[in-house]
Design a protein around this motif. Structure first.
Motif, PDB file in Angstrom:
ATOM      1  N   SER A   8       0.785  -1.093  -0.058  1.00  0.00           N
ATOM      2  CA  SER A   8      -0.091   0.167  -0.152  1.00  0.00           C
ATOM      3  C   SER A   8       0.845   1.350   0.092  1.00  0.00           C
ATOM      4  O   SER A   8       0.266   2.258   0.198  1.00  0.00           O
ATOM      5  CB  SER A   8      -0.859  -0.109   1.168  1.00  0.00           C
ATOM      6  N   VAL A   9       2.202   1.037   0.083  1.00  0.00           N
ATOM      7  CA  VAL A   9       3.037   2.300  -0.025  1.00  0.00           C
ATOM      8  C   VAL A   9       3.009   2.927  -1.575  1.00  0.00           C
ATOM      9  O   VAL A   9       3.115   2.182  -2.453  1.00  0.00           O
ATOM     10  CB  VAL A   9       4.465   1.894   0.450  1.00  0.00           C
ATOM     11  N   PRO A  10       2.856   4.069  -1.583  1.00  0.00           N
ATOM     12  CA  PRO A  10       2.917   4.732  -3.057  1.00  0.00           C
ATOM     13  C   PRO A  10       4.209   4.585  -3.678  1.00  0.00           C
ATOM     14  O   PRO A  10       5.466   4.563  -2.838  1.00  0.00           O
ATOM     15  CB  PRO A  10       2.748   6.221  -2.781  1.00  0.00           C
ATOM     16  N   GLN A  11       4.384   4.169  -4.940  1.00  0.00           N
ATOM     17  CA  GLN A  11       5.476   3.716  -5.607  1.00  0.00           C
ATOM     18  C   GLN A  11       6.778   4.750  -5.573  1.00  0.00           C
ATOM     19  O   GLN A  11       7.767   4.533  -5.293  1.00  0.00           O
ATOM     20  CB  GLN A  11       5.444   3.461  -7.169  1.00  0.00           C
ATOM     21  N   GLU A  38       7.207   2.788 -14.661  1.00  0.00           N
ATOM     22  CA  GLU A  38       5.536   3.353 -15.138  1.00  0.00           C
ATOM     23  C   GLU A  38       4.658   2.222 -15.594  1.00  0.00           C
ATOM     24  O   GLU A  38       3.426   2.647 -15.423  1.00  0.00           O
ATOM     25  CB  GLU A  38       6.002   4.509 -16.077  1.00  0.00           C
ATOM     26  N   LYS A  39       4.968   1.147 -15.855  1.00  0.00           N
ATOM     27  CA  LYS A  39       3.988   0.182 -16.461  1.00  0.00           C
ATOM     28  C   LYS A  39       3.334  -0.678 -15.180  1.00  0.00           C
ATOM     29  O   LYS A  39       2.118  -1.200 -15.094  1.00  0.00           O
ATOM     30  CB  LYS A  39       4.412  -0.784 -17.162  1.00  0.00           C
ATOM     31  N   ASN A  40       4.230  -0.679 -14.123  1.00  0.00           N
ATOM     32  CA  ASN A  40       3.392  -1.383 -12.860  1.00  0.00           C
ATOM     33  C   ASN A  40       4.004  -0.742 -11.476  1.00  0.00           C
ATOM     34  O   ASN A  40       5.336  -0.685 -11.348  1.00  0.00           O
ATOM     35  CB  ASN A  40       4.406  -2.932 -12.848  1.00  0.00           C
ATOM     36  N   PRO A  41       2.845  -0.488 -10.808  1.00  0.00           N
ATOM     37  CA  PRO A  41       3.007   0.405  -9.693  1.00  0.00           C
ATOM     38  C   PRO A  41       3.818  -0.327  -8.703  1.00  0.00           C
ATOM     39  O   PRO A  41       4.092   0.400  -7.698  1.00  0.00           O
ATOM     40  CB  PRO A  41       1.707   0.805  -9.227  1.00  0.00           C
ATOM     41  N   ASN A  42       3.736  -1.742  -8.807  1.00  0.00           N
ATOM     42  CA  ASN A  42       4.309  -2.457  -7.493  1.00  0.00           C
ATOM     43  C   ASN A  42       5.879  -3.009  -8.128  1.00  0.00           C
ATOM     44  O   ASN A  42       6.468  -3.771  -7.268  1.00  0.00           O
ATOM     45  CB  ASN A  42       3.363  -3.890  -7.395  1.00  0.00           C
ATOM     46  N   THR A  43       6.542  -2.354  -8.964  1.00  0.00           N
ATOM     47  CA  THR A  43       7.620  -2.727  -9.626  1.00  0.00           C
ATOM     48  C   THR A  43       8.661  -1.526  -9.397  1.00  0.00           C
ATOM     49  O   THR A  43       8.277  -0.311  -9.880  1.00  0.00           O
ATOM     50  CB  THR A  43       7.760  -3.292 -11.044  1.00  0.00           C
ATOM     51  N   LEU A  44       9.952  -1.875  -9.093  1.00  0.00           N
ATOM     52  CA  LEU A  44      10.967  -0.780  -9.102  1.00  0.00           C
ATOM     53  C   LEU A  44      12.190  -1.331 -10.317  1.00  0.00           C
ATOM     54  O   LEU A  44      12.090  -2.703 -10.213  1.00  0.00           O
ATOM     55  CB  LEU A  44      11.558  -0.669  -7.842  1.00  0.00           C
ATOM     56  N   LEU A  45      12.629  -0.341 -10.813  1.00  0.00           N
ATOM     57  CA  LEU A  45      13.715  -0.870 -11.673  1.00  0.00           C
ATOM     58  C   LEU A  45      15.007  -0.422 -11.215  1.00  0.00           C
ATOM     59  O   LEU A  45      15.270   0.721 -10.646  1.00  0.00           O
ATOM     60  CB  LEU A  45      13.692  -0.148 -13.179  1.00  0.00           C
ATOM     61  N   ALA A  61      14.411  -6.035 -12.426  1.00  0.00           N
ATOM     62  CA  ALA A  61      13.305  -5.457 -12.132  1.00  0.00           C
ATOM     63  C   ALA A  61      12.913  -6.139 -10.691  1.00  0.00           C
ATOM     64  O   ALA A  61      12.711  -7.439 -10.762  1.00  0.00           O
ATOM     65  CB  ALA A  61      12.008  -5.973 -12.889  1.00  0.00           C
ATOM     66  N   VAL A  62      12.440  -5.545  -9.754  1.00  0.00           N
ATOM     67  CA  VAL A  62      11.861  -5.870  -8.210  1.00  0.00           C
ATOM     68  C   VAL A  62      10.525  -5.765  -8.327  1.00  0.00           C
ATOM     69  O   VAL A  62      10.232  -4.350  -8.105  1.00  0.00           O
ATOM     70  CB  VAL A  62      12.904  -4.988  -7.225  1.00  0.00           C
ATOM     71  N   THR A  63       9.624  -6.734  -8.054  1.00  0.00           N
ATOM     72  CA  THR A  63       8.451  -6.560  -8.099  1.00  0.00           C
ATOM     73  C   THR A  63       7.671  -6.865  -6.618  1.00  0.00           C
ATOM     74  O   THR A  63       8.272  -8.193  -6.297  1.00  0.00           O
ATOM     75  CB  THR A  63       7.682  -7.329  -8.999  1.00  0.00           C
ATOM     76  N   TYR A  64       6.853  -6.314  -5.994  1.00  0.00           N
ATOM     77  CA  TYR A  64       6.491  -6.634  -4.850  1.00  0.00           C
ATOM     78  C   TYR A  64       5.252  -7.288  -5.137  1.00  0.00           C
ATOM     79  O   TYR A  64       4.382  -7.108  -5.740  1.00  0.00           O
ATOM     80  CB  TYR A  64       6.030  -5.457  -4.038  1.00  0.00           C
ATOM     81  N   VAL A  65       5.389  -8.656  -4.505  1.00  0.00           N
ATOM     82  CA  VAL A  65       4.189  -9.602  -4.647  1.00  0.00           C
ATOM     83  C   VAL A  65       3.173  -9.278  -3.829  1.00  0.00           C
ATOM     84  O   VAL A  65       1.944  -9.327  -4.032  1.00  0.00           O
ATOM     85  CB  VAL A  65       4.945 -11.250  -4.637  1.00  0.00           C
TER      86      VAL A  65
END
Length: 115
Positions: A8-11, A38-45, A61-65
């Motif tokens: 729930s944390v803003p990207q 920009e394509k996925n709010p749960n992902t950091l590059l 790519a680090v995606t929060y499951v």
């Protein structure tokens, strides 16, 4: 095992927390850049530049499951701006090392992501 515990944390805030925390987890001389995907709010590059004369750069790519668990995908490894074969033993060791640092960063931010 994923749960219903959504991030729930803003990207933008999450990326800033990673920018502060990840350098503390890397080896001396390594550098990292963290961007919002920009394509996925749960992902950091994340781009990590390896210290030393190797001039290696690793893109992840680090995606929060969910608010605690991350999935890490390697997208590219470059040397002097050219893609290299990441299947060699040396590259696999470096990749495993950086993946561990990424997991350590996510763990260090549990207090932030799992509020």
């Amino acid at each position: 095992m994923a749960s219903n515990d959504q991030l729930s944390v803003p990207q933008k805030d999450l990326a800033e927390a990673w920018r502060r925390t990840l350098p503390e987890r890397l080896r001396a001389g390594d550098q990292a850049e963290v961007y919002e995907d920009e394509k996925n709010p749960n992902t950091l590059l994340v781009t990590i530049q390896s210290a030393g004369r190797q001039d290696l750069e690793f893109d992840f790519a680090v995606t929060y499951v969910d608010s605690r668990e991350i999935d890490i995908q390697l997208s590219d490894v470059e040397k002097d701006g050219q893609s290299v074969d990441e299947r060699t033993d040396v590259m696999q060791e470096l990749i495993a090392d950086y993946r561990r640092h990424l997991h350590e960063c996510a763990q260090a931010l549990h207090h932030f992501t799992h509020a």
